[in-house]
Design an enzyme around this catalytic site. Structure first.
Site, mmCIF file in Angstrom:
data_model
loop_
_atom_site.group_PDB
_atom_site.id
_atom_site.type_symbol
_atom_site.label_atom_id
_atom_site.label_comp_id
_atom_site.label_asym_id
_atom_site.label_seq_id
_atom_site.Cartn_x
_atom_site.Cartn_y
_atom_site.Cartn_z
ATOM 1 N N ARG A 95 83.674 2.396 58.693
ATOM 2 C CA ARG A 95 83.934 2.843 57.321
ATOM 3 C C ARG A 95 85.160 2.131 56.750
ATOM 4 N NH1 ARG A 95 84.931 9.029 55.956
ATOM 5 N NH2 ARG A 95 86.428 8.864 57.658
ATOM 6 N N LYS A 143 79.770 13.449 53.276
ATOM 7 C CA LYS A 143 80.237 14.395 52.243
ATOM 8 C C LYS A 143 80.848 13.625 51.066
ATOM 9 C CE LYS A 143 83.062 16.531 55.111
ATOM 10 N NZ LYS A 143 82.832 15.748 56.360
ATOM 11 N N ARG A 169 87.973 14.941 66.460
ATOM 12 C CA ARG A 169 87.521 15.526 65.173
ATOM 13 C C ARG A 169 86.161 16.193 65.344
ATOM 14 N NH1 ARG A 169 87.828 10.349 61.645
ATOM 15 N NH2 ARG A 169 86.894 11.607 59.991
ATOM 16 N N ARG A 190 90.768 4.084 57.667
ATOM 17 C CA ARG A 190 91.556 5.299 57.881
ATOM 18 C C ARG A 190 92.090 5.333 59.309
ATOM 19 N NH1 ARG A 190 88.323 10.434 55.488
ATOM 20 N NH2 ARG A 190 88.965 11.327 57.472
ATOM 21 N N ARG A 231 87.031 24.956 56.304
ATOM 22 C CA ARG A 231 86.761 24.426 57.636
ATOM 23 C C ARG A 231 86.960 25.474 58.717
ATOM 24 N NH1 ARG A 231 87.811 18.665 56.198
ATOM 25 N NH2 ARG A 231 87.404 17.485 58.075
HETATM 26 P P1 AP5 Z 1 81.702 9.576 54.288
HETATM 27 O O1 AP5 Z 1 80.938 9.946 53.079
HETATM 28 O O2 AP5 Z 1 83.019 8.933 54.122
HETATM 29 O O3 AP5 Z 1 81.766 10.828 55.296
HETATM 30 P P2 AP5 Z 1 82.526 12.218 55.182
HETATM 31 O O4 AP5 Z 1 81.551 13.290 55.512
HETATM 32 O O5 AP5 Z 1 83.264 12.314 53.899
HETATM 33 O O6 AP5 Z 1 83.486 12.050 56.439
HETATM 34 P P3 AP5 Z 1 85.065 12.278 56.578
HETATM 35 O O7 AP5 Z 1 85.495 11.457 57.766
HETATM 36 O O8 AP5 Z 1 85.770 12.045 55.286
HETATM 37 O O9 AP5 Z 1 85.097 13.767 56.938
HETATM 38 P P4 AP5 Z 1 86.210 14.529 57.607
HETATM 39 O O10 AP5 Z 1 85.721 15.886 57.372
HETATM 40 O O11 AP5 Z 1 86.503 14.179 59.007
HETATM 41 O O12 AP5 Z 1 87.538 14.009 56.842
HETATM 42 P P5 AP5 Z 1 88.455 14.645 55.734
HETATM 43 O O13 AP5 Z 1 89.036 13.573 54.925
HETATM 44 O O14 AP5 Z 1 87.735 15.747 55.040
HETATM 45 O O15 AP5 Z 1 80.740 8.609 55.171
HETATM 46 C C1 AP5 Z 1 81.192 8.096 56.411
HETATM 47 C C2 AP5 Z 1 80.679 6.642 56.572
HETATM 48 O O16 AP5 Z 1 79.264 6.649 56.695
HETATM 49 C C3 AP5 Z 1 80.990 5.742 55.366
HETATM 50 O O17 AP5 Z 1 81.265 4.456 55.857
HETATM 51 C C4 AP5 Z 1 79.695 5.744 54.544
HETATM 52 O O18 AP5 Z 1 79.518 4.559 53.808
HETATM 53 C C5 AP5 Z 1 78.637 5.890 55.649
HETATM 54 N N1 AP5 Z 1 77.458 6.662 55.237
HETATM 55 C C6 AP5 Z 1 77.434 7.800 54.494
HETATM 56 N N2 AP5 Z 1 76.169 8.260 54.362
HETATM 57 C C7 AP5 Z 1 75.372 7.400 55.060
HETATM 58 C C8 AP5 Z 1 73.964 7.336 55.321
HETATM 59 N N3 AP5 Z 1 73.123 8.263 54.844
HETATM 60 N N4 AP5 Z 1 73.501 6.332 56.087
HETATM 61 C C9 AP5 Z 1 74.351 5.378 56.599
HETATM 62 N N5 AP5 Z 1 75.712 5.388 56.391
HETATM 63 C C10 AP5 Z 1 76.205 6.385 55.634
HETATM 64 O O19 AP5 Z 1 89.603 15.317 56.626
HETATM 65 C C11 AP5 Z 1 90.518 14.526 57.341
HETATM 66 C C12 AP5 Z 1 91.519 15.383 58.077
HETATM 67 O O20 AP5 Z 1 92.259 16.181 57.122
HETATM 68 C C13 AP5 Z 1 90.952 16.415 59.054
HETATM 69 O O21 AP5 Z 1 90.718 15.849 60.323
HETATM 70 C C14 AP5 Z 1 92.069 17.458 59.089
HETATM 71 O O22 AP5 Z 1 93.158 17.029 59.851
HETATM 72 C C15 AP5 Z 1 92.508 17.483 57.640
HETATM 73 N N6 AP5 Z 1 91.780 18.470 56.808
HETATM 74 C C16 AP5 Z 1 90.990 18.201 55.737
HETATM 75 N N7 AP5 Z 1 90.499 19.327 55.214
HETATM 76 C C17 AP5 Z 1 90.985 20.336 55.965
HETATM 77 C C18 AP5 Z 1 90.822 21.749 55.926
HETATM 78 N N8 AP5 Z 1 90.046 22.335 55.000
HETATM 79 N N9 AP5 Z 1 91.458 22.487 56.864
HETATM 80 C C19 AP5 Z 1 92.253 21.912 57.797
HETATM 81 N N10 AP5 Z 1 92.444 20.584 57.892
HETATM 82 C C20 AP5 Z 1 91.817 19.795 56.984
HETATM 83 MG MG MG Z 2 85.312 12.358 53.338
#
Ligand code: AP5
Ligand code: MG
Length: 223
Positions: free
Chosen positions: A132, A18, A176, A165, A93
């Site tokens: 990552r 994402k 997660r 992270r 979410r």
């Molecule tokens: P990356 O692009 O970083 O992945 P992402 O989908 O952004 O993954 P996140 O871990 O950020 O998602 P998340 O939803 O768990 O975390 P968030 O910060 O939103 O890519 C991942 C890796 O893969 C990278 O190394 C990249 O280089 C590689 N990659 C990407 N595409 C690739 C490809 N095609 N091929 C190979 N490699 C690739 O949330 C964190 C925490 O915050 C949650 O756990 C929760 O506690 C809280 N939170 C956030 N939003 C909410 C909400 N709306 N409600 C409640 N709690 C929330």
């Molecule tokens: Mg992210």
């Protein structure tokens, strides 16, 4: 905001890409990326009372309670840079969050343009997340194998220092993913019923996925 805004959601499990795709989309379409994860990590780093509350949920890989996230998100989409639209990354979410967003957007006469769901199997996600690295300044994300920075440990874009992270440990990733399947995956059905869901295969090369996403957005934009 108006009904012709480009209001997008990226839906997908942890590690789906994402953030990676969002960074490319915001450059091309000039709308801000709004990552609730990034916003809340900034609150945690600030050491504020709110940040302290959020930290406990995030470090366990649990969702932050809806009311806390909603306050943060609704305040953010009211900023001037969202006047022509926005890209939500990691929000909504839960179905409750999706419904609250819908109500807020109806009030602003600015409906969702589309929800792009990035699909990747669980076994691929764990290896993406454990390798990552994130920029401490601009939040750009890298991968030790698939998307290496030019200089080890340094962001290509802003020369910020890269870090891992805290929630990218195998144990927290397991939780997660469980939380995603239980609480967030039902949104696929929710948006499919509204006929605004656009699935993308996220288990391909980053550039190929980006091209597919651009094709979807361009079709949304064309009359
Ligand atoms: P990356 O692009 O970083 O992945 P992402 O989908 O952004 O993954 P996140 O871990 O950020 O998602 P998340 O939803 O768990 O975390 P968030 O910060 O939103 O890519 C991942 C890796 O893969 C990278 O190394 C990249 O280089 C590689 N990659 C990407 N595409 C690739 C490809 N095609 N091929 C190979 N490699 C690739 O949330 C964190 C925490 O915050 C949650 O756990 C929760 O506690 C809280 N939170 C956030 N939003 C909410 C909400 N709306 N409600 C409640 N709690 C929330
Ligand atoms: Mg992210």
């Amino acid at each position: 905001m108006t009904s012709s805004n480009l209001n997008l959601i990226f839906l997908g499990p942890p590690g789906a890409g994402k953030g990676t795709q969002a960074q490319r989309v915001v450059e091309k379409y000039s709308i801000p990326q709004i990552s609730t994860g990034d916003l809340m990590r900034a609150a945690v780093s600030s050491g504020s009372a709110l940040g302290e509350k959020l930290k406990n949920y995030m470090s366990a890989g649990a969702l932050v309670p809806d009311e806390l996230v909603l306050d943060i998100l609704l305040e953010r989409i009211g900023h001037e840079d969202c006047a022509n639209g926005f890209l939500l990354d990691g929000f909504p979410r839960t179905v409750a969050q999706a419904e609250a967003l819908e109500t807020a957007l109806v009030e602003r006469n600015s409906p969702l343009s589309g929800v792009i769901s990035i699909d990747v199997p669980d076994q691929v996600l764990t290896s993406r997340l454990t390798a990552r690295r994130i920029c401490s300044k601009c939040s750009a994300s890298y991968h030790l194998e698939f998307l290496k920075p030019q200089k080890d440990g340094i962001c290509d874009k802003c020369s910020g220092e890269l870090y891992q992270r805290k929630d990218d440990s195998e144990e927290v990733i397991k939780n997660r993913l469980k939380v995603y399947h239980e609480q967030t995956a039902p949104l696929v059905d929710f948006y499919q019923k509204k006929k605004i869901l656009y699935p993308v295969d996220g288990n391909k090369k980053i550039d190929m996925i980006f091209q597919e996403i651009c094709d979807i957005i361009d079709n949304l934009n064309s009359p």
